[in-house]
Design an enzyme around this catalytic site. Structure first.
Site, short mmCIF file in Angstrom:
data_model
loop_
_atom_site.label_atom_id
_atom_site.label_comp_id
_atom_site.label_asym_id
_atom_site.label_seq_id
_atom_site.Cartn_x
_atom_site.Cartn_y
_atom_site.Cartn_z
N LYS A 41 5.48 -2.39 8.13
CA LYS A 41 6.51 -1.56 7.51
C LYS A 41 7.79 -2.38 7.41
O LYS A 41 8.30 -2.87 8.41
CB LYS A 41 6.76 -0.29 8.31
CG LYS A 41 7.88 0.56 7.72
CD LYS A 41 7.85 2.01 8.13
CE LYS A 41 8.01 2.25 9.61
NZ LYS A 41 8.15 3.68 9.92
N LYS B 227 8.95 -0.88 1.96
CA LYS B 227 7.54 -0.96 1.57
C LYS B 227 6.65 -1.07 2.80
O LYS B 227 7.08 -1.49 3.87
CB LYS B 227 7.30 -2.19 0.68
CG LYS B 227 8.12 -2.20 -0.61
CD LYS B 227 7.92 -3.49 -1.38
CE LYS B 227 8.76 -3.49 -2.65
NZ LYS B 227 8.64 -4.76 -3.41
N VAL B 228 5.38 -0.71 2.60
CA VAL B 228 4.35 -0.90 3.62
C VAL B 228 3.27 -1.79 3.03
O VAL B 228 2.80 -1.58 1.92
CB VAL B 228 3.74 0.44 4.07
CG1 VAL B 228 2.60 0.20 5.05
CG2 VAL B 228 4.79 1.32 4.71
N ALA C 298 12.19 4.58 -1.14
CA ALA C 298 13.56 4.09 -1.17
C ALA C 298 13.89 3.30 0.09
O ALA C 298 14.81 2.50 0.09
CB ALA C 298 14.53 5.26 -1.31
N ILE D 265 0.83 -1.21 0.00
CA ILE D 265 0.00 0.00 0.00
C ILE D 265 0.86 1.25 0.00
O ILE D 265 0.35 2.37 -0.02
CB ILE D 265 -0.95 0.03 1.21
CG1 ILE D 265 -0.17 -0.06 2.52
CG2 ILE D 265 -1.98 -1.07 1.11
CD1 ILE D 265 -1.04 0.10 3.76
N GLY D 266 2.18 1.08 0.02
CA GLY D 266 3.06 2.23 -0.03
C GLY D 266 4.49 1.77 -0.25
O GLY D 266 4.85 0.65 0.11
N ASP E 34 9.58 14.64 13.96
CA ASP E 34 9.09 14.61 12.57
C ASP E 34 7.57 14.70 12.56
O ASP E 34 6.90 13.93 11.88
CB ASP E 34 9.58 13.36 11.86
CG ASP E 34 9.45 13.48 10.32
OD1 ASP E 34 9.25 14.61 9.84
OD2 ASP E 34 9.53 12.46 9.63
#
Length: 1002
Positions: free
Chosen positions: A714, A699-700, A696, A692-693, A825
């Site tokens: 994740k 991935k998720v 670099a 889903i994402g 963040d």
């Protein structure tokens, strides 16, 4: 017939009602062609004119109607972009040019000096770069020059000293370097000199500025000034405003400053001034109303002459001043603000202080004051903040304080005040903070406390209060913290206490309470700290305590509790657990049956478990037998499971050859909650179809478990670095350095629990790959949703709820975690939304623990964070503390209000914060609001916007704490909307956090 006459005649035949445009009109049309005009400002600048002139065009003014001579061109706030239009200087009669607040870019041309008649030039708030043209001084008629808020660099030309008629020059907020040139002292016509907020090279204030005898405003804030304040400034007899704050000035305040007989305001704060204040001469400064000499190294006493003036605001905090404070200050009929904290003042406060003054803010904390509190402090009924902590005040609280209904914050802690608290004082309706800690108060808490409807923090610890807690405490539905430890309270906890659904801290240890803990304590859903140690509580520990999902500090030691330890405590992730010295029996729940927890259960003779040294011999033998039996069963069951799982995996893998190859035998699992799945179920679902994402860093995946639930995984690959790619979808961040980021996230999320922090179920790792398994958030990230075509789903009530949820999550990190955690963040992409649009703070890959021993925070070797969210001080100091997070959260609030991204081409070289401030100032509130929001919420949106502006204050010291932010947001949703926009649409402060909190510990 001339050619021009022929042209006019031809046009008249084609357009019967049009006339020929004169030459000045043609010049202005050239200007129009040089600008991008997205808003159509120039829509009426055409050659269809009735009098041959451009005098009726928007922004154009002529000397006389019909004369055709243009004297002013005003394009303020036109939203045009392009280089400076040199063609303007062909208008020989032009006296006024304003391109204020546009996107004029490039450099300022030398031929601007051709505008010989120019009197006013305003190019403020644009994108101009390069050096200031030396030729500007050739504009002999120029009186007003404003270049504020651009990106000019280099030195101020020495030629500027040649201006003949200049009265005001403002170069504020540029990138100008070098030193302030002494030649500016030659402009004897100058009335205003504003050079603040530029990165000048370290240099002294030129003594030649004392020659500017017509000067009214001298503004040199944050100009990297060093050395002493020159005596020559005392010659500025017409000076009204002197601002030399935020520099590195040294030496004493010169006695010549008392010669400034016209000055109204003096700002010298945040320097390194030392020595004593001038002893005499202040009586000549009859116009002085506001003086701020705080945050220096001044010594000695405060002159009586200074306090005899009709001052309105006096700031002397954070110096080394001492002695008795002058009684004569009581005679001031204008004084509304007195801040003296962080000095060495002694003796009594003036006994009539406030009797003749409309005092609003008084902060004398952290001094050596003694004697009684002046009864007249609230004589005029305006006092809002009374901060007096860490002194030696004695006596009792004056009865007159009971009538001070304007009070909002009261801090009388760490003194020697005694006696009973006046009944009316308990129930002041506006007070949000009441701190009486570490005194010698006696008596009971009055039932009148029910009137304190705005109370959020009550700290009365370390006194001699007695009696029972009144039931009325349970009606303070906004109470967040209640600390009453080390007193002589007795009786049971009032049943009404379970109504305090906002309560995060309840600390009543070291009293004489008895009875049982209310069984429905689970209704205190936000309770984070519960300390009832060293009382006489009895009965069972309620099972419902295990349902307090955000509880991380539990101390019930030193009581008379009996029965078993609730098994539900295993559901909690506690940083502190202490049930020692009670009468508990039975087995310890397995999660806590470890040697590391032995001190948590000592002194309970009937309590036993698999902890060496806790049980007697008989129970140990019996327990060991049970343990070996259980272990044998577990090993046997585990072996069967492993063999079966291995066979199943072998068969399964044959039909899943298209999936990613994973050697499951090398994976290590670490869980932080009770899991309903195994690592194999996660590993088997790492399919490309489930991504889903991506970025670099890795991935998720969305993994749907066999029980129907979903989790987000994740996957971080070796070598991934924070910030190397765009954020992954669903707001799970762009990854982290494999080791540091993974460990930071695991260490942070593994030990904290809060409803507004994303839950980390477990982590799986090998040497080359690491997985983080989170709860799945079906609505993705706030950033993705807010800045997409689906943003219409986020109406104002939803956005407001998201802001409160995220604020509560960050407040938990800053105030309730021990040690505190800074996220570093905070951004909309790291705020995730569940199915009901509840918000969770996520991605702790660069989070840091704050060292409590380091006042200014920890220094980082690199900048962490995302563009548009990074606090300005963080970019050049690399000092990280909670104020950095607060700035970033303020940007998120501005996103929610405006619907705009934090950075984008529409702002030019600005960002969202600067755009909001500029737009508010020029266009008012309506130009800032997201047009998708319903206008019926305008007043509430205004208040939330104001909170965002407070959070994004350029100076960290002015940003409210995260706990205060939560309180402000909650108040907005709980009170009737109150207008705080002035008639002209400009924003005026609604919530003003105490500016002195940084010094007095408020």
């Amino acid at each position: 017939m001339s050619s021009s006459y022929s042209l006019c005649f031809a046009l008249l035949l084609l357009i019967p009602f049009a006339f020929c445009l004169n030459q000045e009109g043609h010049y202005l049309q050239q200007l129009k062609l040089g600008f991008d005009d997205p808003d159509g400002f120039f829509s009426d600048w055409d050659d269809t004119v009735a009098d041959y002139t451009p005098c009726h065009w928007t922004g154009v003014t002529c000397s006389e109607p019909g004369s055709g001579f243009v004297i002013a061109v005003d394009l303020s706030n036109a939203n045009v972009a392009g280089p400076f239009p040199s063609v303007l200087c062909r208008l020989t009669g032009l006296k006024f040019i304003s391109l204020y607040n546009n996107s004029v870019n490039g450099t300022l041309p030398d031929d601007l000096s051709a505008c010989r008649s120019l009197v006013r030039l305003n190019l403020a708030q644009n994108l101009l770069t390069g050096k200031l043209p030396e030729s500007l001084s050739h504009l002999s008629e120029l009186k007003y020059l404003d270049l504020t808020g651009n990106n000019f660099s280099g030195d101020i030309p020495a030629s500027f000293g040649l201006f003949q008629n200049l009265e005001a020059i403002s170069l504020v907020d540029n990138l100008i370097s070098g030193e302030i040139p002494a030649e500016l002292g030659n402009i004897t016509t100058l009335k205003q000199l504003n050079l603040s907020y530029n990165p000048f090279s370290p240099g002294e204030i030129p003594p030649e500025l004392g020659n500017l005898t017509n000067l009214e405003v001298l503004w040199l804030t944050d100009c990297n000034l060093i050395g002493p304040i020159p005596d020559s400034l005392g010659r500025l007899g017409k000076l009204v405003d002197l601002d030399l704050a935020i520099n590195k000035l040294t030496g004493p305040v010169p006695s010549s400053i008392t010669e400034l007989s016209s000055v109204v305001q003096i700002e010298l704060y945040n320097n390194s001034l030392n020595g004593e204040l001038p002893a005499a001469g202040w009586s000549k400064m009859t116009a002085l109303r506001l003086i701020d000499i705080s945050m220096n190294f001044l010594t000695g006493t405060v002159p009586e002459e200074l306090c005899s003036l009709q001052l309105e605001s006096l700031h002397l905090y954070e110096n080394q001043l001492g002695g008795k404070f002058p009684e004569i200050i009581s005679n001031s009929s204008n004084l509304y603000e007195l801040r003296l904290f962080g000095n060495r003042f002694s003796g009594s406060l003036p006994k009539d202080l406030g009797k003749n003054s409309p005092l609003v803010w008084v902060d004398v904390s952290n001094n050596l004051f003694s004697g009684e509190l002046p009864a007249s402090l609230c004589e005029n009924g305006a006092l809002e903040e009374l901060l007096m902590i860490h002194n030696s005040f004695s006596g009792s609280i004056p009865a007159s304080f009971s009538k001070c209904r304007s009070l909002k914050r009261v801090r009388l802690g760490y003194n020697k005040i005694s006696g009973e608290v006046p009944l009316g004082f308990w129930g002041l309706p506006q007070v949000s903070l009441l701190e009486l800690v570490e005194n010698s108060f006696t008596g009971v808490i009055g039932k009148t406390i029910v009137g304190a409807g705005n109370l959020s923090t009550l700290n009365i610890a370390n006194n001699n209060f007695s009696g029972e807690l009144p039931d009325e405490i349970g009606f303070l539905d906004g109470l967040i913290e209640f600390s009453g430890s080390h007193n002589r309270f007795s009786g049971s906890l009032p049943a009404s206490i379970i109504n305090l659904d906002q309560l995060t801290k309840l600390d009543l240890h070291n009293n004489g309470f008895s009875g049982e803990i209310p069984t429905r304590i689970d209704l205190l859903t936000k309770l984070n700290e519960l300390n009832l140690a060293n009382n006489k509580f009895s009965g069972n520990i309620p099972d419902k305590i295990g349902e307090l999902s955000v509880l991380n500090y539990l101390d019930l030691s030193g009581n008379q509790f009996s029965g078993k330890v609730p098994v539900g405590l295993q559901n909690l992730r506690l940083n502190q657990l202490n049930l020692s010295s009670n009468s508990l029996t039975g087995d310890i729940p397995p999660v806590y049956a470890k040697k590391v927890y032995i001190n948590s259960f000592l002194g309970n003779p009937g309590l036993c478990g698999d902890i060496e040294g806790l049980c007697d011999g008989k129970n140990v033998t019996k327990s060991v037998g049970y343990v070996w039996l259980l272990r044998s069963i577990f090993v046997l069951t585990g072996s069967i499971f492993i063999v079966g799982a291995g066979w199943f995996y072998f068969q399964y893998k044959r039909f899943k050859s298209s999936k990613e190859s994973v050697d499951k035998s090398k994976w290590t699992l670490m869980s932080f909650h009770k899991l309903s799945f195994s690592e194999y179920e996660i590993l088997d679902a790492l399919d490309e179809d489930n991504v889903i994402g991506s970025g670099a860093s890795g991935k998720v995946y969305k993994v749907v478990l066999s029980n129907g639930d979903a989790v987000a995984v994740k996957k971080l690959w070796a070598g991934s670095k924070k910030g190397e790619s765009e954020d992954l979808e669903n707001g799970f961040g762009s990854g982290s350095v494999l080791d540091n980021g993974f460990e930071a996230e695991v260490e942070t999320l593994g030990r904290i629990r809060h409803k507004n922090i994303v839950r980390l179920w477990c982590c799986c790792s090998t040497k080359t790959c690491k997985l983080l398994v989170y709860e799945y958030m079906p609505n993705g990230s706030l950033g993705d949703l807010l800045h997409s075509t689906k943003s219409g789903l986020l109406d104002w009530p939803v956005r407001y709820k998201i802001a409160v949820d995220a604020a509560e999550g960050l407040a938990y990190l800053h105030h309730d975690c021990v040690p505190a955690i800074v996220h570093r963040d905070v951004k909309s992409n790291n705020i995730l939304l569940d199915g009901d649009y509840g918000a969770r703070v996520a991605d702790f890959g660069v989070a840091k623990v704050v060292d409590a021993n380091e006042k200014n925070g920890n220094s980082m070797s690199v900048i962490a964070g995302s563009c548009g969210y990074i606090a300005p001080e963080y970019a050049y100091t690399l000092r990280v503390n909670e104020k950095s997070d607060i700035y970033s959260f303020g940007v998120v609030i501005l996103e929610l209000v405006t619907g705009k991204r934090p950075v984008g081409p529409e702002y030019g070289e600005k960002d969202l914060v600067k755009w909001v401030c500029t737009t508010l100032d020029q266009k008012g509130l309506d130009a800032v609001f997201d047009p998708k929001l319903d206008a019926c919420f305008k007043e509430e949106i205004c208040k939330v916007l104001n909170v965002g502006l407070l959070c994004t204050s350029p100076l960290p010291i002015n940003r409210p704490s995260m706990r205060r932010v939560v309180k402000m947001l909650q108040e907005i949703g709980s009170v009737n909307p109150t207008k705080f926009a002035s008639k002209d649409g400009k924003l005026t402060p609604y919530y003003l956090d105490d500016a002195s909190d940084h010094g007095s510990g408020a």
